[in-house]
Design an enzyme around this catalytic site. Structure first.
Site, PDB file in Angstrom:
ATOM      1  N   LYS B  72       0.863  -1.202   0.000  1.00 49.72           N
ATOM      2  CA  LYS B  72       0.000   0.000   0.000  1.00 49.72           C
ATOM      3  C   LYS B  72       0.890   1.239   0.000  1.00 49.72           C
ATOM      4  CE  LYS B  72      -3.878   1.948   2.689  1.00 49.72           C
ATOM      5  NZ  LYS B  72      -4.701   1.767   3.912  1.00 49.72           N
ATOM      6  N   SER B 147      -9.630   2.048   3.193  1.00 51.58           N
ATOM      7  CA  SER B 147      -8.739   2.773   2.325  1.00 51.58           C
ATOM      8  C   SER B 147      -7.759   1.896   1.547  1.00 51.58           C
ATOM      9  CB  SER B 147      -7.959   3.816   3.121  1.00 51.58           C
ATOM     10  OG  SER B 147      -7.165   3.202   4.091  1.00 51.58           O
ATOM     11  N   SER B 171      -9.844  -0.310   7.347  1.00 49.75           N
ATOM     12  CA  SER B 171      -9.291  -0.139   6.002  1.00 49.75           C
ATOM     13  C   SER B 171      -8.605  -1.335   5.387  1.00 49.75           C
ATOM     14  CB  SER B 171      -8.317   1.037   6.001  1.00 49.75           C
ATOM     15  OG  SER B 171      -9.045   2.245   6.106  1.00 49.75           O
TER      16      SER B 171
END
Lengths: 104, 484
Positions: B72, B147, B171
């Site tokens: 990420k 997210s 997330s």
């Protein structure tokens, strides 16, 4: 300034003032939009004022968190200066260059 | 079959058997990414040359030797960008490895690619990215969740073997549910946060997104370790997660909290999760109906505490030392004001303003202090529950993946989507999401398994037992090629 200002029924943040504190130069449009949106959010979180917190310690510590994690005060290798300076938007020698900080 | 379709466990076996080399695996993955990522925009950046170099030297006998892992874009990998999907970090190149990356590299893994996210991890749909919109591989009109939407989408679409994400209010788990993959948020303090760009420091955790529960266990084994660089990480002993997967679950006490089954739950989600609970009961588990009474307050508590912490953590983005700097500033104040105005997206600004407000003089007691006290009560709800049960079973999200654009006009509506995941971060306990079915439209449904602090082994074992009997993982999205 009172330490526990009563929160008024109609929740409105002085967004321009808070934005100045947060160092963000919001546009007029953003000021208006955020005022509405943040007001709705504040109305929502108002529910917390109705929770019975009488049993909760004044400083509610989570027992699962570590406390006083310390190490000996001895110097250790740190971030390489050249690598750090390579990121500078503007650099001069081993210094970061910024606009003036002190009033003339 | 392209190795991109394999699980981490299968790829590891194949590499150790010499059926293919790490370089082969990387090339096959890169090929699939080249062909299909433009349909979902999961990746922000691909470091092909670095990955090839690492693959050429990889030793398959290391725990994750030769395994490519997508990262990420809020976790620092030395020499690579770390944009956090924000304009304010464009041009930033990480000068160090996050601890989790050091651990991955030491285990022989290959960081390959940086995935899209909501800007600074603030969001539940990945629509807040300043770079691109990631699409759900199951339906390209829908969000992948957020997210960690990029990480979930690439794993679900077989454009990654596994990925790292971060979870502050759900997330990792919510995008895992929306995309039909496995996502684990470890106990707060289980995995080092050093090198993760901080959003809310008392809530953030890094964790794996994978195709199977076993893969999550294999990744967690490498990531879980105390770290001198993160003084919130705990020295709790790390069990053998893979061995623990095979624990017998009969007699397990399974708590079902009433507050997670109220209206607002999509009927297919309720049905799928109920069926999963019934399955546990059929295996000899004891189902315990219980209450987590402060659940209705969790979103409110979170949006005070997380925004307060974020306002502090994001104060460092000021245009001085790295990243974006507004052009021709008059003075230092003008530099700050314009850099942050131009560099941050609307959701980030909104949260910074709210966080600054709730910490400001005159409001601190009414908001921040009070929220911390209600947080104590939320945590106590879980502690009481775990006296009566071993794990909790809940839906991960009240709905399946919503359409792109459907919720992003109304911040509060988006916040309420996190209702089932958020209290988990506030309490610090671990949470696992795994697929438990599909909606009539063919969208994945997530089952969430929660456990007490540092009981990842238990929730992984429960998840593994369920997954073995329910191979939802065999069903793959059809939008990205024909599975070859």
């Amino acid at each position: 300034m009172p330490n526990n200002r009563a929160v008024s029924a109609q929740k409105k943040i002085d967004v321009a003032y808070v934005a100045q504190l947060a160092r963000i130069d919001l546009s007029e449009e953003e000021l208006k939009t955020f005022e509405t949106q943040l007001s709705q959010i504040l109305d929502y979180v108002e529910m917390l004022s109705r929770v019975d917190i009488s049993g909760v310690p004044e400083t509610p510590i989570d027992p699962h968190l570590p406390t006083n994690v310390l190490r000996a005060d001895e110097p250790r290798p740190s971030l390489d200066r050249a690598l750090a300076l390579a990121l500078a938007p503007q650099a001069s020698g081993h210094l970061w260059v910024t606009p003036k900080v002190v009033e003339s | 079959m392209n190795a991109a379709h394999w699980t981490l466990s299968d790829l590891r076996r194949a590499l150790r058997a010499g059926a293919l080399t790490p370089s082969d695996a990387v090339e096959q993955l890169l090929q699939r990414i080249r062909e299909h990522d433009s349909k979902i925009n999961g990746y922000l950046h691909l470091n092909e040359e670095a990955a090839r170099r690492a693959a050429a030297q990889a030793d398959p006998n290391l725990p994750l030797g030769g395994i490519p892992i997508a990262i990420k874009d809020n976790i620092n990998v030395a020499g690579e960008p770390c944009t956090c999907a924000s304009k304010i970090l464009r041009g930033y190149q990480a000068p160090y490895d996050a601890t989790v990356i050091t651990l991955l590299k030491r285990a022989g893994a290959i960081p390959l690619g940086r995935t899209n996210l909501d800007e600074f991890a603030m969001g539940s749909s990945t629509e807040n990215s300043s770079v691109t919109t990631t699409k759900n591989p199951w339906d390209l009109q829908r969000v992948p969740g957020g997210s960690s939407g990029g990480s979930a989408a690439v794993v679900a679409g077989d454009l990654a073997i596994a990925a790292l994400g971060s979870d502050t209010g759900g997330s990792i788990r919510q995008p895992a549910a929306f995309c039909g993959c496995v996502g684990l948020k470890p106990t707060y303090g289980r995995v080092s946060r050093y090198g993760l760009v901080a959003f809310a420091s008392s809530l953030d955790q890094i964790g794996p997104l994978t195709k199977t529960v076993e893969d999550a266990a294999l990744l967690l084994q490498v990531l879980a370790a105390p770290d001198v660089m993160d003084n919130t990480s705990r020295p709790q002993p790390v069990p053998d997660y893979q061995a623990a997967l095979h624990q017998d679950i009969s007699g397990l006490k399974v708590g079902v909290p009433r507050e997670f089954f109220t209206e607002g739950l999509e009927p297919c989600v309720k049905r799928a999760v109920r069926e999963a609970i019934d399955w546990f009961r059929d295996q000899g588990a004891i189902v315990v109906d219980l209450s987590l009474p402060h659940t209705p307050y969790a979103v409110a508590v979170y949006y005070i505490i997380a925004t307060a912490e974020a306002s502090v953590n994001l104060a460092r983005f000021d245009g001085v030392r790295y990243g974006y700097r507004a052009p021709s500033p008059r003075d230092i104040l003008d530099l700050y004001l314009r850099t942050r105005e131009e560099g941050f997206g609307p959701e980030v600004k909104r949260r910074i303003i709210l966080g600054t407000y709730v910490l400001s003089s005159g409001y601190y007691d009414a908001y921040y202090n009070r929220a911390q006290k209600v947080r104590y009560l939320l945590r106590r709800d879980f502690e009481e529950a775990f006296k009566r049960c071993d794990i909790l079973l809940t839906p991960t999200s009240p709905t399946t993946a919503f359409k792109i654009g459907e919720k992003n006009q109304h911040p509060l509506a988006m916040y309420l989507a996190d209702v089932f995941t958020i209290s988990v971060n506030l309490a610090g306990i671990p949470g696992l999401s795994l697929p438990c079915g599909f909606s009539p439209e063919g969208l994945p449904i997530g089952l969430q398994i929660l456990g007490p602090h540092f009981q990842e082994a238990r929730i992984l074992a429960a998840g593994h037992a369920y997954e073995k009997a329910h191979p939802w993982v065999r069903r793959r999205p059809t939008t990205l090629g024909d599975g070859q």
